[in-house]
Enzyme design. Structure first.
Site, PDB file in Angstrom:
ATOM      1  N   ARG A  28     -41.199  48.900  17.722  1.00  0.00           N
ATOM      2  CA  ARG A  28     -41.333  49.886  16.654  1.00  0.00           C
ATOM      3  C   ARG A  28     -41.669  51.281  17.192  1.00  0.00           C
ATOM      4  NH1 ARG A  28     -44.759  46.380  12.740  1.00  0.00           N
ATOM      5  NH2 ARG A  28     -43.215  44.894  12.022  1.00  0.00           N
ATOM      6  N   ARG A  32     -42.357  54.799  11.871  1.00  0.00           N
ATOM      7  CA  ARG A  32     -43.313  55.430  10.950  1.00  0.00           C
ATOM      8  C   ARG A  32     -44.411  56.259  11.598  1.00  0.00           C
ATOM      9  NH1 ARG A  32     -44.593  49.752   8.265  1.00  0.00           N
ATOM     10  NH2 ARG A  32     -44.622  49.298  10.499  1.00  0.00           N
ATOM     11  N   ARG A  41     -36.029  60.510   7.511  1.00  0.00           N
ATOM     12  CA  ARG A  41     -35.870  59.365   6.627  1.00  0.00           C
ATOM     13  C   ARG A  41     -36.227  59.679   5.174  1.00  0.00           C
ATOM     14  NH1 ARG A  41     -36.960  54.044   6.858  1.00  0.00           N
ATOM     15  NH2 ARG A  41     -36.666  54.214   4.613  1.00  0.00           N
ATOM     16  N   ASP A  77     -32.789  46.723  11.206  1.00  0.00           N
ATOM     17  CA  ASP A  77     -33.765  45.820  10.602  1.00  0.00           C
ATOM     18  C   ASP A  77     -33.234  44.402  10.712  1.00  0.00           C
ATOM     19  OD1 ASP A  77     -34.978  44.254   8.102  1.00  0.00           O
ATOM     20  OD2 ASP A  77     -36.313  45.906   8.600  1.00  0.00           O
ATOM     21  N   TYR A 152     -37.848  34.349   5.129  1.00  0.00           N
ATOM     22  CA  TYR A 152     -37.592  35.380   4.103  1.00  0.00           C
ATOM     23  C   TYR A 152     -36.649  34.847   3.022  1.00  0.00           C
ATOM     24  CZ  TYR A 152     -39.875  39.137   6.726  1.00  0.00           C
ATOM     25  OH  TYR A 152     -40.800  39.939   7.358  1.00  0.00           O
TER      26      TYR A 152
END
Length: 345
Positions: A28, A32, A41, A77, A152
């Site tokens: 990552r 963020r 973004r 992703d 998921y």
């Protein structure tokens, strides 16, 4: 492969060859924690961003420019290939992937079709553009591991205990293996698209597989993970295998066929080397939360990771999981420099 690329510290460490310094990248690293990421973004949904090649290139490059890491990780992703074959899902901010109709029966499993390269043209385009832009710096392609994707799909979203997932695994093993076989084929196809387009290594993130016991991993997960790594063998790219909370699984994960085993922060690297076994490089494993502490703490802990990593046959310095959103980018820049400096051979 370009000679500069083949000789990069990252690929040499993955192949367990001598390196000029311990190579560094961060899970990552693109994302963020970077203000430039938040700017590009803004207002763009995650899955739209992942399907926009120019944006993928920009975001993948941001940490390489800022930190001077030894590798870039493709910005995407783990649910991208599922979306590409028509699964009704979205990534909800603050929640994660949410699936419209969770998979609970044979009909739902049968509806999961194979992934073809034409389903993800934006991935091929972005990888090819990145290889040019990176100019000799390795690009790591990645995909989600089949257990994590299955969780998921079965739960309908993120889950703490994976109750329904395990209920299917234990209670309906035939259905479970049928689902895992389909996800294995999709994952393998997605990784092959990235490697064929020019990614020089691939990582399988089986993020939630630490939820299963070693004997269950061997029965319900290992055959599928092994099939993915075996299906990549002809491409000659290093294969990395990572999961969170997998300390008890390191031995059996070492058997799955990856060249590099990622270790989270719970097991020191010298101990991990014993658990994983010979002929594997290790990746890891500074606790991402340590980056929120004062620099003196980061410095001390990073030195310890580098020192313990010397025991491994090859070591790629990384965090034990992804960069936390509140991390100060300056800490990562200093950390990259520190690891390079203290590990010069």
């Amino acid at each position: 492969m370009n000679p500069q690329l083949a000789d990069s510290a990252f690929l040499r460490a993955c192949r367990r060859e001598p390196v000029p310094h311990t190579p560094v990248w961060y899970m990552r690293q693109a994302g963020r924690s970077l203000p430039e990421y938040r700017r590009v973004r803004e207002g763009i949904p995650m899955l739209t961003a992942c399907a926009t090649p120019d944006l993928v290139v920009e975001v993948t490059m941001q940490p390489v420019r800022r930190y001077g890491t030894d590798a870039a990780i493709f910005f995407s992703d783990i649910v991208v290939p599922l979306k590409a074959i028509g699964v009704d899902l979205d990534i909800k901010p603050g929640v994660g992937p949410v699936v419209g109709s969770p998979i609970r029966d044979h009909a739902a499993v049968a509806a999961l079709r194979p992934l073809e390269p034409v389903d993800v043209p934006y991935v091929t385009e972005a990888v090819q553009a990145l290889v040019k832009e990176l100019d000799g710096i390795p690009l790591i392609g990645f995909a989600g591991g089949p257990f994590t994707l299955a969780s998921y799909l079965i739960e309908g979203g993120p889950s703490k205990n994976h109750d329904r997932t395990k209920a299917m695994m234990y209670g309906e093993p035939d259905l479970w293996h049928e689902l895992m076989e389909r996800l294995t084929a999709i994952t393998l196809a997605f990784l092959r698209v990235q490697a064929t387009a020019g990614a020089s290594a691939v990582q399988l993130f089986d993020s939630w597989v630490g939820a299963v016991a070693p004997a269950d991993y061997r029965t319900y997960v290992l055959p599928h993970t092994s099939a993915i790594f075996a299906g990549l063998a002809d491409l000659g790219v290093p294969r990395i295998h990572f999961g969170v909370g997998t300390g008890e699984l390191l031995g059996v994960m070492g058997e799955a066929g990856a060249d590099v085993v990622g270790v989270d922060w719970r097991v020191p690297l010298d101990e991990a080397a014993l658990r994983v076994g010979a002929a594997k490089a290790l990746q890891g494993n500074l606790d991402p939360a340590i980056l929120l502490a004062p620099w003196e703490v980061v410095d001390e802990r990073a030195r310890d990771v580098v020192e313990r990593g010397r025991v491994a046959e090859g070591h790629v310095f990384n965090l034990g999981h992804g960069v936390l959103p509140s991390t100060d980018p300056d800490q990562l820049a200093r950390l990259t420099d520190l690891v390079h400096e203290i590990s010069v051979r």
